[in-house]
Design a protein around this motif. Sequence first.
Motif, short mmCIF file in Angstrom:
data_model
loop_
_atom_site.label_atom_id
_atom_site.label_comp_id
_atom_site.label_asym_id
_atom_site.label_seq_id
_atom_site.Cartn_x
_atom_site.Cartn_y
_atom_site.Cartn_z
N ARG A 235 0.85 -1.19 0.00
CA ARG A 235 0.00 0.00 0.00
C ARG A 235 0.89 1.25 0.00
O ARG A 235 1.92 1.28 0.68
CB ARG A 235 -0.90 0.05 1.24
N VAL A 236 0.47 2.28 -0.74
CA VAL A 236 1.16 3.58 -0.72
C VAL A 236 0.10 4.66 -0.62
O VAL A 236 -0.84 4.71 -1.41
CB VAL A 236 2.01 3.80 -1.98
N LEU A 260 3.16 7.29 3.15
CA LEU A 260 3.14 6.07 3.94
C LEU A 260 3.33 4.89 2.98
O LEU A 260 2.58 4.76 2.01
CB LEU A 260 1.81 5.91 4.69
N VAL A 261 4.32 4.09 3.28
CA VAL A 261 4.65 2.94 2.43
C VAL A 261 4.47 1.68 3.27
O VAL A 261 5.11 1.52 4.31
CB VAL A 261 6.10 3.03 1.92
N ARG A 262 3.58 0.79 2.84
CA ARG A 262 3.28 -0.42 3.61
C ARG A 262 3.58 -1.67 2.77
O ARG A 262 3.35 -1.68 1.56
CB ARG A 262 1.81 -0.46 4.02
N ALA A 263 4.04 -2.71 3.46
CA ALA A 263 4.32 -3.99 2.81
C ALA A 263 4.24 -5.09 3.87
O ALA A 263 4.38 -4.83 5.07
CB ALA A 263 5.69 -3.98 2.15
N LEU A 272 10.43 -0.88 -1.59
CA LEU A 272 9.44 -0.06 -2.29
C LEU A 272 9.71 1.43 -2.04
O LEU A 272 9.60 2.25 -2.97
CB LEU A 272 8.03 -0.43 -1.82
N ALA A 273 10.08 1.78 -0.82
CA ALA A 273 10.41 3.18 -0.51
C ALA A 273 11.61 3.64 -1.34
O ALA A 273 11.65 4.81 -1.78
CB ALA A 273 10.70 3.34 0.98
#
Length: 479
Positions: A235-236, A260-263, A272-273
């Motif tokens: 999610r971003v 916000l970067v989620r994994a 991803l960041a």
Amino acid sequence: MPQPSVVAALSDIVEALKPEFAAMSDAIWDYAELSFREHKSAATQIAMLEKHGFRIKRGTADIETAFTGEAGEGGPVIALLGEFDALAGLSQIAGIAEEKPLEDGGTGHGCGHNLLGTGSLLAAVALAQYLRENNLPGTVRYYGCPGEEGGSGKTFMARAGAFADVDTALTWHPAPFNGVRSTNNLAVLEIYYRFKGVAAHASNGAHLGRSALDALELMNIGVNFLREHMPQDCRVHYAITDAGGTAANVVQARAEALYLVRAPQMPEALALAARIDKVARGAAMMTETEVEIVFDRAATNLLPNITLETAIHQNMVALGPVPFDEADVEFAREIQKTMTPEAIASSIRLYQIKGDVFANSRMDGSSGLHLGLREFEGQSHFRAGSTDVGDVSWVTPTAQCWAPAWAIGTAPHTWQVVAQGKSPAAHKAFAHAAKSLATTGLDLILDPDLLARAKSEWREKTEGTPYRCPIPAHIGPKL
């Protein structure tokens, strides 16, 4: 699992203590203090711990509102995790089924942390009292954990080694359902992207300007294209936190966005960041601006422990359903009238309220409150949210349960949560959670095999991937 007489004895202790803890919960609801500013809330909890004979250590991890309270002697060390921070912009009058702020623009306990911290602290006090009265060894340690909402308080505490000697950690969260739901929460990174350009007159001197806002918009477009090429379970999200001003005839010299970067795993989130960083630098290159990438905070993905979760579930079965009455149900149904049928159905899907151990609740939400107990499948489910409990779970075996403090359909971070924060039903829910956690803590003290199995499962899951705090050492809590 403790014998029925032991469960009853712990339940009696909780019920006897409940009135003074309900008053504490309501006081913390009134304070509604934001992350890392919870001075009154922390002081109130510390006073309660001192009243019940706990040894206090303040300023955990050099955070003013973080603390621990400890009782008992010897091993094992059982940790109870509590929170008490509120949310901005969610002021709401308690006990009514309409949106009506107590203070315009004020704060409110929109995630029920006044209840969360109270329930965990009550569990710690009840367990410590039982050990003392029965001359049993074991150390009970309550952790006052500030700044869960956007602050990653437990991440900073884990980085400082606050949980290093803990054998297991237990916690809970208010919810629209009762039970254990094993989840794989996402790791999350929060990063600011600050662009710096050159201001100019937007009409007769635009060629002299370098637009930071253009750079920010190009970055957002680039990340939107990136979404097609990232794993589907990541999610971003972003918010423009500074658009450079409101004058349209000025080339904006500054602009900022928070991403916000989620994994599912922290290494994936970091990878991803790194791709998003490249997009930001590319946007700066295209616009001849500069970009500063500022790491703000992070929380590691939650590591479920099925052994501990099973133990909590068994104790919740032994305890039976939360003893709600007709007045509790009626208020919940009034709250539900402020929700759409879609919202109620979505809540049931989100919390995966499926089978019911006691078959007391209708699965369409029409019972108002969850009157039964969710079945526990013994396996984990994907959940797109994030929590700093995840960092604790990588340091020591950790588990949590949920208790029905809210009407079915209630979404976190809403005025409906705040409105229900002082209700008799919410008080019954935190007491029920306290009983569940206290009995499980006693299990872990009396049953060395259960503790060994929980640790063995934790070691298997962490083997080869030791905990590394995702927040660099030079970054501290952000007030």
